[in-house]
Design a protein around this motif. Structure first.
Motif, PDB file in Angstrom:
ATOM      1  N   GLY A 171      33.558   9.536  56.257  1.00 26.41           N
ATOM      2  CA  GLY A 171      32.007  10.191  56.135  1.00 26.41           C
ATOM      3  C   GLY A 171      31.651  10.081  57.686  1.00 26.41           C
ATOM      4  N   HIS A 172      30.138  10.025  57.612  1.00 23.79           N
ATOM      5  CA  HIS A 172      29.455  10.225  59.205  1.00 23.79           C
ATOM      6  C   HIS A 172      28.461   9.030  59.474  1.00 23.79           C
ATOM      7  N   ASP A 173      28.781   7.990  58.706  1.00 26.07           N
ATOM      8  CA  ASP A 173      27.898   6.836  59.000  1.00 26.07           C
ATOM      9  C   ASP A 173      28.539   5.666  60.015  1.00 26.07           C
ATOM     10  N   ARG A 174      29.567   6.195  60.729  1.00 29.75           N
ATOM     11  CA  ARG A 174      30.240   5.168  61.583  1.00 29.75           C
ATOM     12  C   ARG A 174      28.996   4.770  62.702  1.00 29.75           C
TER      13      ARG A 174
ATOM     14  N   ARG B 258      30.935  -0.756  61.662  1.00 32.40           N
ATOM     15  CA  ARG B 258      30.572  -0.872  60.241  1.00 32.40           C
ATOM     16  C   ARG B 258      31.291  -0.002  59.264  1.00 32.40           C
ATOM     17  N   LEU B 259      31.940  -0.390  58.396  1.00 32.02           N
ATOM     18  CA  LEU B 259      32.722   0.581  57.603  1.00 32.02           C
ATOM     19  C   LEU B 259      31.671   1.313  56.590  1.00 32.02           C
ATOM     20  N   PRO B 260      31.895   2.442  56.452  1.00 36.35           N
ATOM     21  CA  PRO B 260      31.089   3.375  55.508  1.00 36.35           C
ATOM     22  C   PRO B 260      31.214   2.909  54.104  1.00 36.35           C
TER      23      PRO B 260
ATOM     24  N   THR C  73      39.679   2.343  62.698  1.00 34.43           N
ATOM     25  CA  THR C  73      39.257   0.889  63.336  1.00 34.43           C
ATOM     26  C   THR C  73      39.894   0.374  64.700  1.00 34.43           C
ATOM     27  N   GLY C  74      40.683   1.280  65.257  1.00 34.14           N
ATOM     28  CA  GLY C  74      41.148   1.258  66.462  1.00 34.14           C
ATOM     29  C   GLY C  74      42.573   0.219  66.363  1.00 34.14           C
ATOM     30  N   ALA C  75      43.284  -0.045  65.424  1.00 23.51           N
ATOM     31  CA  ALA C  75      44.155  -0.973  65.184  1.00 23.51           C
ATOM     32  C   ALA C  75      45.451  -0.158  65.622  1.00 23.51           C
TER      33      ALA C  75
ATOM     34  N   GLY D  18      29.310  -5.266  55.516  1.00 25.23           N
ATOM     35  CA  GLY D  18      30.308  -4.104  55.885  1.00 25.23           C
ATOM     36  C   GLY D  18      30.692  -4.154  57.495  1.00 25.23           C
ATOM     37  N   THR D  19      30.071  -5.055  58.259  1.00 25.51           N
ATOM     38  CA  THR D  19      30.063  -5.040  59.713  1.00 25.51           C
ATOM     39  C   THR D  19      31.430  -5.825  60.062  1.00 25.51           C
TER      40      THR D  19
END
Length: 318
Positions: A35-38, A177-179, A276-278, A291-292
């Protein structure tokens, strides 16, 4: 002492576009919908990766400050001709022991789950307030004379302020924050279709996402503990999210190892790891009720570390 997290390399984080969302990936859109709520990012630069080893930036900073303390205190000892027996080594040793002891005592309920973990100092876990206090006390007792004591305390105070500033700078970084639209496909032995996990449906309670793969040795080692914890944990929802493998591969591995698939999810595209940059596996994300992402653990995790992080999720945000 530098603590190395054993992990397996897992690709790179894609660049953000000008809408602060990750580029779309064709296929598997029913598995993960970003989605677009990152909101913000996880700061993967906090982990320095060298091949299969991941170095935590905070631990490197701590080692650098300890080396600076040893160098400065050694100069003070020679400058004022202190005759005490190894004041530099004793001060550092006292600080390290007190920092570890303070951490174990603070999380004594977690260490009660696995008492031997208190001795596994290479896994990390320190209370720097206790360490600084103990180092200052031993410094006073060993240097004794007024001028070297004041000089030593001045160095200790300056380096403590530098460490506090480093931590404060880290606290000010943005978080991920995960959407609510994020969905994960369940892995099950059943032939009938089962509904996926939807992050939005889990809001209101903490979530732990462990990113893993069957080809990753540290992932394989921690899986028995994690599947058991997922089945018994009541404070948080624990999901074991496989990265980049097919359901058939995952099911075959779980069956061969005799592991329960009840809390295992599939991310065939590996998009969650990229989002998530993992950059390495295993990686464990600790997510609060809104969700954070509150904490990220790179490398193999123990039962004690898992319990400590879940307890932290129960605490209000600072």
């Amino acid at each position: 002492m530098i603590v190395l997290n054993k992990c397996c390399s897992h690709g790179n984080v894609p660049a953000l576009n000008n809408r602060e969302s990750f580029p779309a990936r064709h296929g598997n859109h029913n598995v993960i919908d970003i989605g677009h709520d990152r909101q913000g990012t996880l700061n993967p630069d906090d982990i320095i990766q060298i091949g299969p080893l991941a170095l935590a930036l905070d631990r490197l900073a701590a080692v650098g400050l300890m080396l600076a303390f040893l160098t400065a205190l050694d100069w003070i000892v020679r400058r004022y001709r202190v005759t005490a027996w190894h004041p530099t080594g004793l001060t550092l040793l006292a600080g390290i022991v007190a920092a570890r002891a303070g951490h174990v005592w603070q999380y004594r309920e977690s260490y009660a789950l696995e008492p031997v973990a208190a001795l596994q100092v290479w896994l990390g876990g320190w209370d720097w307030h206790a360490g600084v206090a103990a180092a200052g006390l031993v410094l006073i007792l060993t240097l004794r004379l007024r001028k070297p004591v004041l000089a030593g305390l001045g160095v200790l105070g300056a380096l403590t302020l530098a460490w506090a500033g480093f931590l404060a700078a880290g606290d000010g970084k943005s978080s991920l924050r995960l959407p609510q639209t994020l969905t994960l496909e369940r892995v099950t032995a059943e032939t009938a279709p089962v509904p996926p996990w939807r992050i939005g449906g889990l809001r209101g309670r903490p979530i732990v996402l462990n990113l893993w793969a069957t080809w990753c040795p540290p992932c394989r080692r921690e899986m028995p503990m994690l599947t058991q914890a997922a089945a018994t944990e009541r404070r948080a929802e624990i999901l074991l999210v496989n990265q980049g493998e097919t359901p058939a591969q995952i099911t075959a591995f779980l069956r061969a190892q005799g592991l329960d698939p009840a809390h295992v999810a599939s991310d065939p595209s590996g998009l969650l790891g990229e989002m998530t940059g993992a950059g390495a596996l295993p990686t464990t994300l600790f997510i609060d009720g809104d969700g954070t992402v509150r904490q990220i653990h790179t490398g193999e995790i123990t039962r004690v570390q898992l319990d400590i992080a879940i307890r932290a999720l129960e605490q209000p945000k600072p």
